[in-house]
Design a protein around this motif. Structure first.
Motif, PDB file in Angstrom:
ATOM      1  N   UNK A  67       0.508   2.455  -7.052  1.00 16.54           N
ATOM      2  CA  UNK A  67       0.908   3.836  -6.779  1.00 16.54           C
ATOM      3  C   UNK A  67       2.102   3.920  -5.826  1.00 16.54           C
ATOM      4  N   UNK A  68       2.661   2.771  -5.484  1.00 17.03           N
ATOM      5  CA  UNK A  68       3.853   2.706  -4.625  1.00 17.03           C
ATOM      6  C   UNK A  68       3.654   3.360  -3.255  1.00 17.03           C
ATOM      7  N   UNK A  69       2.431   3.283  -2.742  1.00 19.12           N
ATOM      8  CA  UNK A  69       2.152   3.839  -1.417  1.00 19.12           C
ATOM      9  C   UNK A  69       2.575   2.820  -0.359  1.00 19.12           C
ATOM     10  N   UNK A  70       3.364   3.253   0.600  1.00 22.76           N
ATOM     11  CA  UNK A  70       3.858   2.361   1.647  1.00 22.76           C
ATOM     12  C   UNK A  70       2.863   2.267   2.802  1.00 22.76           C
ATOM     13  N   UNK A  71       2.984   1.206   3.580  1.00 24.44           N
ATOM     14  CA  UNK A  71       2.087   1.030   4.726  1.00 24.44           C
ATOM     15  C   UNK A  71       2.276   2.152   5.742  1.00 24.44           C
ATOM     16  N   UNK A  72       3.496   2.631   5.867  1.00 27.44           N
ATOM     17  CA  UNK A  72       3.775   3.716   6.813  1.00 27.44           C
ATOM     18  C   UNK A  72       2.950   4.960   6.491  1.00 27.44           C
ATOM     19  N   UNK A  73       2.645   5.137   5.212  1.00 24.89           N
ATOM     20  CA  UNK A  73       1.807   6.273   4.790  1.00 24.89           C
ATOM     21  C   UNK A  73       0.337   5.961   5.061  1.00 24.89           C
ATOM     22  N   UNK A  74      -0.063   4.734   4.765  1.00 24.70           N
ATOM     23  CA  UNK A  74      -1.461   4.336   4.957  1.00 24.70           C
ATOM     24  C   UNK A  74      -1.893   4.423   6.418  1.00 24.70           C
ATOM     25  N   UNK A  75      -1.006   4.027   7.316  1.00 22.32           N
ATOM     26  CA  UNK A  75      -1.391   3.978   8.731  1.00 22.32           C
ATOM     27  C   UNK A  75      -1.497   5.368   9.364  1.00 22.32           C
ATOM     28  N   UNK A  76      -1.072   6.387   8.624  1.00 19.16           N
ATOM     29  CA  UNK A  76      -1.233   7.757   9.125  1.00 19.16           C
ATOM     30  C   UNK A  76      -2.698   8.165   9.139  1.00 19.16           C
ATOM     31  N   UNK A  77      -3.484   7.488   8.297  1.00 16.10           N
ATOM     32  CA  UNK A  77      -4.924   7.730   8.295  1.00 16.10           C
ATOM     33  C   UNK A  77      -5.531   7.065   9.530  1.00 16.10           C
ATOM     34  N   UNK A  78      -6.241   7.827  10.346  1.00 18.15           N
ATOM     35  CA  UNK A  78      -6.772   7.314  11.614  1.00 18.15           C
ATOM     36  C   UNK A  78      -7.726   6.137  11.408  1.00 18.15           C
ATOM     37  N   UNK A  79      -8.568   6.238  10.396  1.00 18.98           N
ATOM     38  CA  UNK A  79      -9.543   5.171  10.144  1.00 18.98           C
ATOM     39  C   UNK A  79      -8.834   3.867   9.767  1.00 18.98           C
ATOM     40  N   UNK A  80      -7.832   3.979   8.916  1.00 22.63           N
ATOM     41  CA  UNK A  80      -7.067   2.796   8.509  1.00 22.63           C
ATOM     42  C   UNK A  80      -6.319   2.208   9.696  1.00 22.63           C
ATOM     43  N   UNK A  81      -5.751   3.092  10.495  1.00 22.77           N
ATOM     44  CA  UNK A  81      -5.009   2.651  11.675  1.00 22.77           C
ATOM     45  C   UNK A  81      -5.913   1.891  12.642  1.00 22.77           C
ATOM     46  N   UNK A  82      -7.139   2.373  12.811  1.00 24.01           N
ATOM     47  CA  UNK A  82      -8.099   1.709  13.698  1.00 24.01           C
ATOM     48  C   UNK A  82      -8.535   0.365  13.131  1.00 24.01           C
ATOM     49  N   UNK A  83      -8.729   0.322  11.824  1.00 20.85           N
ATOM     50  CA  UNK A  83      -9.151  -0.926  11.184  1.00 20.85           C
ATOM     51  C   UNK A  83      -8.102  -2.022  11.356  1.00 20.85           C
TER      52      UNK A  83
END
Length: 273
Positions: A67-83
Motif C-alpha cells: 500500500x506504499x505506506x511510509x514509516x513516517x505515517x506509521x509512527x504517527x500511531x501512538x501504539x506503533x510509536x511505543x512499540x
C-alpha cells in the motif's frame, strides 16, 4: 600445627562442616532452580510476545509493501510509536523484514530496504557491530549486507581479519555481496592461513551472488600468503575465468612452491582444454 591436629582428632568440626556443606548444597540447588524457572518464564514470555508482535508486524509490512505506506505515517500511531521503542519488538521486525527481503526483489525489496533505513533499524544493526559478542556482530553484519548497506562495507570487511572463523567467513561473504571482488582483495595482505572451509565459503558466496565483474581476482595470485594464492586459483577455476589464464601462466613461472605450481598448472589445463 599440633593444635590443628588436636582439633581434627576431637571431631568437633564435623557437625558444623556437615551443616555448612548441606546448607551450601541446598542453597546452590535452590539458586539454580530459580535461575531455570526464570529462564523458562522469560522464554515463554518472549514467545508469547513474538506471537502478538507478529500479528502487528504482518499488518504493518503489508501496508508498507503493498500500500506504499511510509514509516513516517506509521509512527504517527501512538501504539506503533511505543512499540518501536521496545528492543524486542524492533528485533522481531528486523527478523521479519529480512525474511521478506529474501523472498522479494525489485520494487518490493526496495520498499523494505527503505523501511529498514527510515525506521532506524539500520542503526540497531550498526550497534551490533560494536557488541563484544561475536554472534551479535555476525547478526549485525548479516542484516546490513542483506539490505545492501554499502556504506557499511569498510566496517564489515575489517572483521575478515579476525581470528574467529565464523565471524571472518560472515564478514567476507557480506563483503562479497556488497562489493563483489573488492570484498576479497584485502586478503592479498592477509597474514594468516585461510583454511579450506573458509575458501569453500568464499567460492560459494561468489556463486550465490553471481558477481559479474571479476576484475581483481588475479591480485590474489600476487599474495605472499600461499593459501590466498590457492584461493585465487580456485576462484578462477570454479568461476571459469578464462580471461585470467595469462595470470595463471605467469604464476607457474614464479610459484612460491611446487604445490602452488602444480595447482596453477591444473587450473591452466582445465581452462585451456
Amino acid at each position: 600445627m599440633m593444635k590443628v591436629w588436636e582439633l581434627y582428632e576431637k571431631g568437633d568440626w564435623v557437625v558444623p562442616f556437615l551443616i555448612f556443606s548441606i546448607s551450601l548444597f541446598v542453597g546452590a540447588s535452590l539458586f539454580l532452580y530459580l535461575i531455570i524457572i526464570w529462564s523458562r518464564n522469560k522464554k515463554i514470555k518472549r514467545a508469547r510476545l513474538k506471537t502478538e508482535y507478529s500479528l502487528v508486524i504482518e499488518k504493518m509490512m503489508s501496508a508498507v509493501v503493498f500500500e506504499d505506506v511510509l514509516f513516517s505515517v506509521l509512527k504517527e500511531d501512538k501504539e506503533t510509536s511505543l512499540l518501536f521503542k521496545k528492543a524486542f519488538f524492533r528485533e522481531t521486525v528486523t527478523e521479519t523484514i529480512i525474511n521478506l527481503h529474501k523472498n522479494y526483489d525489485g520494487v518490493y525489496a526496495q520498499k523494505l530496504e527503505q523501511f529498514y533505513k527510515d525506521s532506524g533499524l539500520i542503526n540497531d544493526s550498526f550497534k551490533k557491530l560494536k557488541n563484544l559478542s561475536w554472534e551479535i556482530k555476525c547478526k549485525g553484519i548479516t542484516e546490513l549486507s542483506e539490505f545492501n548497506i554499502t556504506e557499511a562495507f569498510d566496517s564489515i570487511i575489517a572483521f575478515s581479519k579476525k581470528k574467529k572463523k565464523t565471524l571472518k567467513i560472515t564478514a567476507i561473504n557480506a563483503g562479497i555481496k556488497l562489493a563483489g571482488i573488492k570484498g576479497i582483495v584485502n586478503l592479498v595482505e592477509h597474514p594468516d592461513p585461510i583454511d579450506d572451509w573458509t575458501q569453500v565459503n568464499i567460492i560459494s558466496a561468489f556463486k550465490k551472488h553471481d558477481i559479474g565483474d571479476t576484475k581483481g581476482v588475479e591480485l590474489l595470485l600476487e599474495s605472499k600468503n600461499t593459501t590466498v594464492i590457492a584461493l585465487g586459483l580456485k576462484l578462477i577455476k570454479e568461476l571459469k575465468l578464462t580471461q585470467k589464464v595469462k595470470y595463471v601462466a605467469q604464476l607457474i613461472d614464479r610459484a612460491p612452491n611446487t604445490t602452488i605450481k602444480y595447482e596453477a598448472q591444473n587450473v591452466l589445463q582445465s581452462l585451456t582444454v
